[in-house]
Design a protein around this motif. Sequence first.
Motif, PDB file in Angstrom:
ATOM      1  N   ARG A   1       7.337  38.543 -48.822  1.00  0.00           N
ATOM      2  CA  ARG A   1       8.805  38.418 -48.538  1.00  0.00           C
ATOM      3  C   ARG A   1       8.928  38.365 -46.909  1.00  0.00           C
ATOM      4  N   ARG A   2       7.904  39.123 -46.126  1.00  0.00           N
ATOM      5  CA  ARG A   2       8.182  38.957 -44.681  1.00  0.00           C
ATOM      6  C   ARG A   2       7.598  37.709 -44.317  1.00  0.00           C
ATOM      7  N   LEU A   3       6.624  37.134 -44.958  1.00  0.00           N
ATOM      8  CA  LEU A   3       6.021  35.970 -44.684  1.00  0.00           C
ATOM      9  C   LEU A   3       7.064  34.688 -44.923  1.00  0.00           C
ATOM     10  N   GLN A   4       7.804  34.751 -45.870  1.00  0.00           N
ATOM     11  CA  GLN A   4       9.150  33.909 -46.444  1.00  0.00           C
ATOM     12  C   GLN A   4       9.871  33.827 -45.292  1.00  0.00           C
ATOM     13  N   ALA A   5      10.600  35.160 -44.801  1.00  0.00           N
ATOM     14  CA  ALA A   5      11.424  35.485 -43.628  1.00  0.00           C
ATOM     15  C   ALA A   5      10.865  34.798 -42.422  1.00  0.00           C
ATOM     16  N   ALA A   6       9.379  35.090 -42.151  1.00  0.00           N
ATOM     17  CA  ALA A   6       9.047  34.508 -40.794  1.00  0.00           C
ATOM     18  C   ALA A   6       9.101  32.751 -40.848  1.00  0.00           C
ATOM     19  N   GLN A   7       8.746  32.299 -42.141  1.00  0.00           N
ATOM     20  CA  GLN A   7       8.921  30.836 -42.054  1.00  0.00           C
ATOM     21  C   GLN A   7      10.427  30.457 -41.865  1.00  0.00           C
ATOM     22  N   LEU A   8      11.344  31.015 -42.485  1.00  0.00           N
ATOM     23  CA  LEU A   8      12.591  30.716 -42.227  1.00  0.00           C
ATOM     24  C   LEU A   8      13.199  30.995 -40.848  1.00  0.00           C
ATOM     25  N   ALA A   9      12.610  31.817 -40.075  1.00  0.00           N
ATOM     26  CA  ALA A   9      12.785  32.384 -38.563  1.00  0.00           C
ATOM     27  C   ALA A   9      12.091  31.177 -38.004  1.00  0.00           C
ATOM     28  N   ALA A  10      11.064  30.863 -38.120  1.00  0.00           N
ATOM     29  CA  ALA A  10      10.000  29.977 -37.307  1.00  0.00           C
ATOM     30  C   ALA A  10       9.463  31.026 -36.397  1.00  0.00           C
ATOM     31  N   ASP A  11       9.177  32.000 -36.973  1.00  0.00           N
ATOM     32  CA  ASP A  11       8.512  33.155 -36.239  1.00  0.00           C
ATOM     33  C   ASP A  11       7.098  33.208 -36.244  1.00  0.00           C
ATOM     34  N   ALA A  12       6.818  32.354 -35.312  1.00  0.00           N
ATOM     35  CA  ALA A  12       5.182  32.099 -35.036  1.00  0.00           C
ATOM     36  C   ALA A  12       4.313  33.360 -35.046  1.00  0.00           C
ATOM     37  N   ASP A  13       4.748  34.642 -34.249  1.00  0.00           N
ATOM     38  CA  ASP A  13       4.222  35.772 -33.912  1.00  0.00           C
ATOM     39  C   ASP A  13       4.003  36.652 -35.239  1.00  0.00           C
ATOM     40  N   VAL A  14       4.907  36.792 -36.078  1.00  0.00           N
ATOM     41  CA  VAL A  14       4.838  37.493 -37.295  1.00  0.00           C
ATOM     42  C   VAL A  14       3.856  36.564 -38.244  1.00  0.00           C
ATOM     43  N   LEU A  15       3.984  35.273 -38.387  1.00  0.00           N
ATOM     44  CA  LEU A  15       2.761  34.292 -39.103  1.00  0.00           C
ATOM     45  C   LEU A  15       1.638  34.611 -38.696  1.00  0.00           C
ATOM     46  N   ASP A  16       1.446  35.018 -37.190  1.00  0.00           N
ATOM     47  CA  ASP A  16       0.128  35.101 -36.927  1.00  0.00           C
ATOM     48  C   ASP A  16      -0.478  36.491 -37.281  1.00  0.00           C
ATOM     49  N   VAL A  17       0.106  37.329 -37.403  1.00  0.00           N
ATOM     50  CA  VAL A  17      -0.335  38.453 -38.080  1.00  0.00           C
ATOM     51  C   VAL A  17      -0.531  38.424 -39.592  1.00  0.00           C
ATOM     52  N   LEU A  18       0.365  37.683 -40.289  1.00  0.00           N
ATOM     53  CA  LEU A  18       0.246  37.645 -41.914  1.00  0.00           C
ATOM     54  C   LEU A  18      -0.619  36.442 -42.456  1.00  0.00           C
TER      55      LEU A  18
ATOM     56  N   GLY B   1      -5.204  24.420 -41.374  1.00  0.00           N
ATOM     57  CA  GLY B   1      -5.490  25.788 -41.021  1.00  0.00           C
ATOM     58  C   GLY B   1      -4.510  26.483 -40.328  1.00  0.00           C
ATOM     59  N   LYS B   2      -4.833  27.583 -39.969  1.00  0.00           N
ATOM     60  CA  LYS B   2      -3.649  28.603 -39.312  1.00  0.00           C
ATOM     61  C   LYS B   2      -3.382  28.099 -38.075  1.00  0.00           C
ATOM     62  N   ASP B   3      -4.081  27.355 -37.124  1.00  0.00           N
ATOM     63  CA  ASP B   3      -3.524  26.968 -35.853  1.00  0.00           C
ATOM     64  C   ASP B   3      -2.574  25.793 -36.286  1.00  0.00           C
ATOM     65  N   ASP B   4      -2.844  25.159 -37.341  1.00  0.00           N
ATOM     66  CA  ASP B   4      -1.790  23.994 -37.709  1.00  0.00           C
ATOM     67  C   ASP B   4      -0.507  24.670 -38.001  1.00  0.00           C
ATOM     68  N   ASP B   5      -0.639  25.668 -38.921  1.00  0.00           N
ATOM     69  CA  ASP B   5       0.588  26.111 -39.276  1.00  0.00           C
ATOM     70  C   ASP B   5       1.343  26.732 -38.004  1.00  0.00           C
ATOM     71  N   LEU B   6       0.577  27.577 -37.187  1.00  0.00           N
ATOM     72  CA  LEU B   6       1.424  28.226 -36.059  1.00  0.00           C
ATOM     73  C   LEU B   6       1.868  27.038 -35.101  1.00  0.00           C
ATOM     74  N   GLU B   7       1.250  26.065 -35.018  1.00  0.00           N
ATOM     75  CA  GLU B   7       1.606  24.942 -34.022  1.00  0.00           C
ATOM     76  C   GLU B   7       3.180  24.337 -34.451  1.00  0.00           C
ATOM     77  N   VAL B   8       2.978  24.048 -35.952  1.00  0.00           N
ATOM     78  CA  VAL B   8       4.190  23.412 -36.404  1.00  0.00           C
ATOM     79  C   VAL B   8       5.323  24.362 -36.160  1.00  0.00           C
ATOM     80  N   GLN B   9       5.185  25.538 -36.328  1.00  0.00           N
ATOM     81  CA  GLN B   9       6.439  26.379 -35.908  1.00  0.00           C
ATOM     82  C   GLN B   9       6.570  26.470 -34.576  1.00  0.00           C
ATOM     83  N   ARG B  10       5.870  26.804 -33.675  1.00  0.00           N
ATOM     84  CA  ARG B  10       6.082  26.915 -32.275  1.00  0.00           C
ATOM     85  C   ARG B  10       6.511  25.320 -31.523  1.00  0.00           C
TER      86      ARG B  10
END
Length: 136
Positions: free
Chosen positions: A26-43, A59-68
């Motif tokens: 649920r934290r992951l879902q909330a971070a996706q909704l908020a585009a919170d790359a810092d929380v996603l980086d932890v999860l 990969g992880k870097d792809d996911d973080l980049e699309v958010q940032r």
Amino acid sequence: MDDDQTESFQAGQEGQLTAELRSAERRLQAAQLAADADVLDVLLDDRLLFTGPDGRLYGKDDDLEVQRSGRQRLTRVDEEDLAVLVTGATGVTWSLGTLAGSLEGQDFTARVRYTRTWVHTSGHGWRVIAAHVSTA
């Protein structure tokens, strides 16, 4: 400890890990909704491989980049169902729900199912190591 006490302890420990995994999902879902790359980086585990809706691996870097970068913005993450399984230090979540937002400037609404495989470590807690999304 006798065998009954050991089984009871293990069941309690697994119940706690299941609750923690449900919370992490649920934290992951909330971070996706908020585009919170810092929380996603932890999860997200550094070794993450994600099968996207186009069938490609990311990969992880792809996911973080699309958010940032703002290339993806979610306006809706509505969970309909969440199933959780924990065995040892491995967990799996199956989430069904509706996402809405924009990707690369194109608006979308989609009912999807995510399957995520998580690993638990004492240093990081639960982190996603593999994931897959498909339309439902």
